[in-house]
Design a protein around this motif. Sequence first.
Motif, short mmCIF file in Angstrom:
data_model
loop_
_atom_site.label_atom_id
_atom_site.label_comp_id
_atom_site.label_asym_id
_atom_site.label_seq_id
_atom_site.Cartn_x
_atom_site.Cartn_y
_atom_site.Cartn_z
N LYS A 148 7.47 3.81 -6.98
CA LYS A 148 7.25 3.28 -8.34
C LYS A 148 7.49 1.77 -8.39
CE LYS A 148 8.35 7.46 -10.90
NZ LYS A 148 9.25 8.09 -11.88
N GLU A 149 8.43 1.29 -7.57
CA GLU A 149 8.78 -0.14 -7.59
C GLU A 149 7.63 -1.04 -7.13
OE1 GLU A 149 12.08 2.37 -7.84
OE2 GLU A 149 10.80 2.25 -6.08
N LYS B 295 -9.59 1.55 -0.54
CA LYS B 295 -9.12 2.51 -1.54
C LYS B 295 -7.72 2.08 -1.94
CE LYS B 295 -11.85 6.27 0.05
NZ LYS B 295 -12.30 7.43 -0.57
N ASN B 296 -7.20 2.69 -2.98
CA ASN B 296 -5.86 2.34 -3.42
C ASN B 296 -4.90 3.47 -3.12
OD1 ASN B 296 -3.73 1.03 -4.65
ND2 ASN B 296 -5.00 0.30 -6.34
N GLY B 297 -3.66 3.10 -2.86
CA GLY B 297 -2.61 4.09 -2.69
C GLY B 297 -2.02 4.44 -4.05
N PHE B 298 -1.35 5.56 -4.13
CA PHE B 298 -0.76 6.03 -5.37
C PHE B 298 0.70 6.41 -5.10
CE2 PHE B 298 -0.25 9.05 -8.93
CZ PHE B 298 -0.73 8.25 -9.96
N VAL B 299 1.51 6.42 -6.13
CA VAL B 299 2.93 6.76 -5.98
C VAL B 299 3.09 8.05 -5.17
CG1 VAL B 299 5.03 7.45 -7.23
CG2 VAL B 299 3.65 5.57 -8.08
N ASN B 300 4.01 8.02 -4.22
CA ASN B 300 4.36 9.11 -3.31
C ASN B 300 3.36 9.31 -2.17
OD1 ASN B 300 6.77 9.66 -4.66
ND2 ASN B 300 5.72 11.02 -6.10
N ASP B 301 2.32 8.49 -2.08
CA ASP B 301 1.44 8.57 -0.92
C ASP B 301 2.21 8.11 0.31
OD1 ASP B 301 -0.77 9.48 -2.28
OD2 ASP B 301 -1.83 7.54 -2.26
N LYS B 302 2.02 8.83 1.39
CA LYS B 302 2.62 8.45 2.68
C LYS B 302 1.52 7.80 3.52
CE LYS B 302 5.92 12.16 2.39
NZ LYS B 302 6.29 13.51 2.82
N LEU B 303 1.66 6.50 3.69
CA LEU B 303 0.67 5.73 4.43
C LEU B 303 1.20 5.43 5.83
CD1 LEU B 303 -0.28 3.13 1.65
CD2 LEU B 303 -1.24 5.41 2.05
N THR B 304 0.29 5.12 6.73
CA THR B 304 0.65 4.67 8.07
C THR B 304 0.02 3.31 8.28
OG1 THR B 304 0.72 6.93 8.92
CG2 THR B 304 0.54 5.17 10.54
N ILE B 305 0.86 2.34 8.66
CA ILE B 305 0.36 1.01 8.98
C ILE B 305 0.31 0.90 10.50
CG2 ILE B 305 0.77 -1.47 8.76
CD1 ILE B 305 2.45 -0.81 6.24
N GLN B 306 -0.89 0.67 11.02
CA GLN B 306 -1.09 0.55 12.46
C GLN B 306 -1.38 -0.91 12.78
OE1 GLN B 306 -4.36 3.28 12.29
NE2 GLN B 306 -3.17 4.88 13.30
N ALA B 307 -0.59 -1.48 13.66
CA ALA B 307 -0.79 -2.86 14.08
C ALA B 307 -1.10 -2.88 15.57
CB ALA B 307 0.46 -3.69 13.80
N ASN C 212 0.23 2.63 -14.00
CA ASN C 212 -0.59 3.82 -13.77
C ASN C 212 -0.30 4.49 -12.43
OD1 ASN C 212 -1.96 3.50 -16.23
ND2 ASN C 212 -3.38 2.04 -15.30
N GLY C 213 0.63 3.93 -11.65
CA GLY C 213 1.01 4.54 -10.39
C GLY C 213 0.23 4.05 -9.18
N PHE C 214 -0.64 3.07 -9.35
CA PHE C 214 -1.42 2.55 -8.24
C PHE C 214 -0.65 1.47 -7.49
CE2 PHE C 214 -4.80 4.21 -10.98
CZ PHE C 214 -5.48 5.00 -10.05
N LEU C 215 -0.73 1.51 -6.18
CA LEU C 215 -0.07 0.54 -5.32
C LEU C 215 -0.55 -0.87 -5.64
CD1 LEU C 215 1.60 -0.22 -2.78
CD2 LEU C 215 -0.42 0.38 -1.43
N LEU C 216 0.40 -1.79 -5.79
CA LEU C 216 0.05 -3.19 -6.04
C LEU C 216 -0.45 -3.82 -4.74
CD1 LEU C 216 3.17 -4.12 -8.19
CD2 LEU C 216 0.82 -3.76 -9.01
#
Length: 123
Positions: free
Chosen positions: A15-16, A61-73, A21-25
Motif C-alpha cells: 500500500k505504501e 502493465k501495472n502492478g497492484f497491491v499484494n502482487d509478487k513481482l520478480t526483478i531480473q537484472a 486505487n491500489g496501483f503500483l506507483l
Amino acid sequence: MKNAINTNVPFLVTKEISNANGFLLPHALFDKIKTVATYPIREFYLQDIPDIGGYKFKMYKNGFVNDKLTIQAQLVKQNTESYWVNITVTKSKHATNHQERICSALFEFPLENKYYKTNRTAC
C-alpha cells in the motif's frame, strides 16, 4: 558475454508504494529497479558505483497491491566505457503457469566517473 551475471530479486507491491486505487506507483518501481540494476556490477567497482549514464524504461502493465513481482537484472554488455544492465520485471500468472512482463529497462553505468578529476601530483 560468455558468463552473464544474473540476479533475481522478489518485490512485493504494498500500500505504501501504491496509489489510492491500489496501483503500483511507477516512480517506486523505477527506484527499486535502479537499485537492483547495480547488483550484477558491484564487484567491478572498488568504491561506490557511479550514477547511471543513461537508461531506457518501459512499462507494459501495472502492478497492484499484494502482487509478487520478480526483478531480473542481467549484465548484458561491457565495453571500454560502460556496463549495460538489462532489467525485466515479471509477475507469475498462476492460471497459465507463465510470467507476465510488467516492465523492462536498460541501464548504462560508466566505468569511470567523468565528472571527477584525479589529482596525481606528488605531495
